[in-house]
Write a protein that holds these residues in place. Structure first.
Motif, PDB file in Angstrom:
ATOM      1  N   PHE A  53      44.378  46.834  42.788  1.00 19.82           N
ATOM      2  CA  PHE A  53      43.099  46.708  43.507  1.00 19.82           C
ATOM      3  C   PHE A  53      43.370  46.466  44.983  1.00 19.82           C
ATOM      4  CE2 PHE A  53      41.790  45.658  39.220  1.00 19.82           C
ATOM      5  CZ  PHE A  53      40.522  46.204  39.117  1.00 19.82           C
ATOM      6  N   GLU A  54      42.657  47.184  45.832  1.00 23.55           N
ATOM      7  CA  GLU A  54      42.741  46.936  47.272  1.00 23.55           C
ATOM      8  C   GLU A  54      41.458  46.266  47.722  1.00 23.55           C
ATOM      9  OE1 GLU A  54      43.614  50.290  49.670  1.00 23.55           O
ATOM     10  OE2 GLU A  54      45.699  50.386  48.986  1.00 23.55           O
ATOM     11  N   PHE A  55      41.638  45.106  48.356  1.00 22.80           N
ATOM     12  CA  PHE A  55      40.486  44.336  48.834  1.00 22.80           C
ATOM     13  C   PHE A  55      40.358  44.481  50.341  1.00 22.80           C
ATOM     14  CE2 PHE A  55      38.995  41.734  45.294  1.00 22.80           C
ATOM     15  CZ  PHE A  55      39.982  41.992  44.369  1.00 22.80           C
ATOM     16  N   SER A  56      39.144  44.767  50.790  1.00 16.63           N
ATOM     17  CA  SER A  56      38.864  44.763  52.222  1.00 16.63           C
ATOM     18  C   SER A  56      37.746  43.771  52.457  1.00 16.63           C
ATOM     19  CB  SER A  56      38.416  46.145  52.687  1.00 16.63           C
ATOM     20  OG  SER A  56      39.410  47.084  52.381  1.00 16.63           O
ATOM     21  N   LEU A  93      44.043  43.834  51.400  1.00 12.06           N
ATOM     22  CA  LEU A  93      44.924  43.016  50.569  1.00 12.06           C
ATOM     23  C   LEU A  93      45.047  43.696  49.211  1.00 12.06           C
ATOM     24  CD1 LEU A  93      43.361  39.525  51.332  1.00 12.06           C
ATOM     25  CD2 LEU A  93      45.465  40.483  52.301  1.00 12.06           C
TER      26      LEU A  93
END
Lengths: 312, 250
Positions: A288-291, A34
């Protein structure tokens, strides 16, 4: 043989599904991170128009019309955008001397700011005036958790934090103000109480992360980036002395950084600190990339890529 | 068969990982861009229209040319052209407005709000940008020992603009301080022009806080306008130079 293989695969799938329930579907989020885009300014100081074309260093830079166009473009391209500011909206051009903050606050509403905090110069026309401008013209909150405005015109005009839901993410944003003594004239801040910024930040960040379950905690800080006197509280001190802040959007010191700073907090997790000078010369953008991870064991380290764009 | 079992194990592991009650979203990838907001960018027309009526009024009130600047002036520590111009204005106008002897004028470095003033015409608006605050030009009678403390404070911050004073900065202290050309006398009472902001303890100038202020409500910004008029009256433009009022020594 082939059938048998398929059977086992299917069995595995359904076994997994039985165990996991709906979350098997969320396994996709391991692979499809995300993304959230944070856009930010600080110390815009009533610079509604660009600096005049008079040959000076900053000529032609800044201005709400160009910033607004760029922000709209990014909003059209990205699903989840937060537009944040770290205070000192007021003072610096005749617009403020004449209008006492009305066009600045109206412009921030038009630009779609999600939140700001309060800077020392936001007191300059008095708390009554600030309260009036916010009440009449702001549709975004002014966040501050270490100023107690009880008994002043600003009582109930600020809030400590706000939680934003973006896709599946919960983003907690709170604000921190600077020590007013020796900085803001006493007749302007009156009986407002200043609370310890590190303690207040720790309490609110803890509440946001643990009680509210925020995936990310952002601090809008007007403390200043860092000082030679290491006892003077700054974003550097705040990041190292707290436990649950992920990102500090700073202001006050008008610091231009080539790239965000990264400190380790008390739990050895990364805290990202950024600030973009002053006067709206720069718009900062953090993607920001959220995993999804299985929690606790992982300390947070960021892989940061940096680029600069002179033309949006 | 063995291969299939391994596959099964992978799915179970994945399933357990997904159902673990501590799964959270975490960010490990961050991309940073800084956009310079530049006049060549496209502009939002709605915001231009929104600003237009305010802008027309600001221009009407602020575009008047009030003087002429001879040289490019910068804001710098420990001493700068812009700082010398402003403190000269404050010292001159304090003497004029209070009709008294004034030994020196001091201002806080952070009180200069424009970094650069280039040679050419100066508008009313530029003066507002240099000095946007409605601070008052006040006088204080300060004992030499306290004045030394105050100058030490300015030295620790890199040096503030002064007029009527020369000093050197050594180990964050003010040394070789001359007031009106004479060494600072710890016992003497000096009359110092300052802003009410600093005199009230602003910029952590707490040593001045309890010293009575003589104030007639005269704005520092008006002192700048009046000083420019005074210069015009004697046939001068705005022109200052670095005179080693404040220097660093090792």
């Amino acid at each position: 043989m082939l059938n048998r293989k398929r059977f086992i695969q299917q069995a595995a799938m359904s076994a997994g599904a039985m165990l996991a329930g709906p979350s098997i579907m969320e396994a996709a989020s391991y692979f499809n991170p995300l993304k959230i885009t944070i856009l930010h300014t600080n110390d815009t100081h009533s610079r509604l128009e660009p600096f005049p074309m008079d040959g000076s260093r900053n000529q032609g830079l800044g201005g709400i019309a160009a910033r607004g166009q760029l922000i709209n473009k990014i909003r059209n391209e990205e699903e989840s955008v937060l537009l944040l500011d770290a205070g000192d909206i007021f003072q610096g051009t005749p617009y403020f001397n004449i209008y006492k903050g009305e066009p600045e606050i109206k412009a921030m509403t038009s630009l779609g700011y999600d939140a700001t905090t309060i800077g020392n110069h936001d007191f300059d026309a008095g708390m009554e005036s600030l309260a009036t401008q916010l009440t009449r013209h702001a549709n975004f909150p002014m966040l501050v958790c270490n100023y107690d405005f009880t008994g002043t015109a600003m009582e109930n005009k600020t809030q400590p934090y706000k939680i934003f839901k973006k896709q599946k993410l919960k983003i907690g944003v709170f604000g921190i103000g600077i020590e007013p003594k020796g900085l803001i004239p006493e007749n302007l801040f009156g009986v407002m109480k200043y609370l310890d910024p590190v303690q207040s930040a720790n309490e609110v960040a803890d509440q946001l992360k643990r009680k509210e379950g925020c995936d990310m905690v952002i601090c809008l800080s007007h403390l200043g980036n860092k000082y030679k006197d290491k006892n003077q509280v700054s974003d550097e001190v705040l990041s190292k002395e707290t436990e649950n802040i992920d990102l500090i959007i700073g202001g006050h010191t008008h610091t231009f950084l080539d790239e965000p700073l990264v400190y380790k907090n008390k739990k050895n997790n990364d805290v990202i600190v950024n600030q973009v000078g002053f006067a709206g010369i720069i718009l900062g953008r953090l993607d920001f990339e959220f995993s999804k991870f299985s929690g606790k064991k992982l300390t947070k380290n960021h892989n940061i890529s940096v680029s600069q764009k002179t033309v949006g | 068969m063995k291969k299939n079992f391994r596959l099964l194990l992978v799915f179970f592991t994945l399933a357990v990982a997904v159902t673990s009650c501590n799964t959270t979203y975490k960010s490990q990838q961050l991309a940073y861009h800084s956009y310079t907001i530049n006049d060549s960018l496209k502009k939002d027309t709605a915001l231009i229209s929104f600003l237009a009526p305010y802008k027309a009024n600001v221009n009407m009130l602020m575009s008047e040319v009030v003087g002429h600047v001879e040289i490019d002036m910068e804001k710098k520590i420990p001493e700068s052209e812009l700082g010398n111009f402003l403190t000269d204005a404050y010292l001159h106008m304090a003497k004029e407005k209070y009709k008294t002897h004034v030994d020196a004028a001091i201002m806080n470095y952070g009180g200069i709000r424009l970094h650069q003033l280039l040679a050419g015409d100066i508008t009313r608006g530029s003066v507002f940008e240099i000095m946007p605050f409605d601070n008052l030009l006040i006088l204080q009678k300060i004992k030499g020992t306290v004045l030394q403390q105050f100058l030490d404070h300015t030295a620790s911050l890199g040096g503030w603009p002064v007029a009527g004073i020369s000093m050197q900065i050594k180990n964050k202290k003010a040394v070789h301080v001359l007031i009106g050309g004479n060494p600072l006398d710890p016992e003497k009472i000096y009359t110092i022009a300052n802003s009410d902001y600093v005199a009230n303890g602003g910029d952590n100038s707490f040593m001045l806080k309890d010293i009575p202020q003589l104030s007639n409500g005269y704005l520092m910004r008006d002192a700048i306008f009046d000083y420019i008029k005074y210069l015009k009256g004697i046939g001068k433009n705005i022109d200052t130079k670095i005179e080693n009022r404040v220097t660093n020594v090792e």
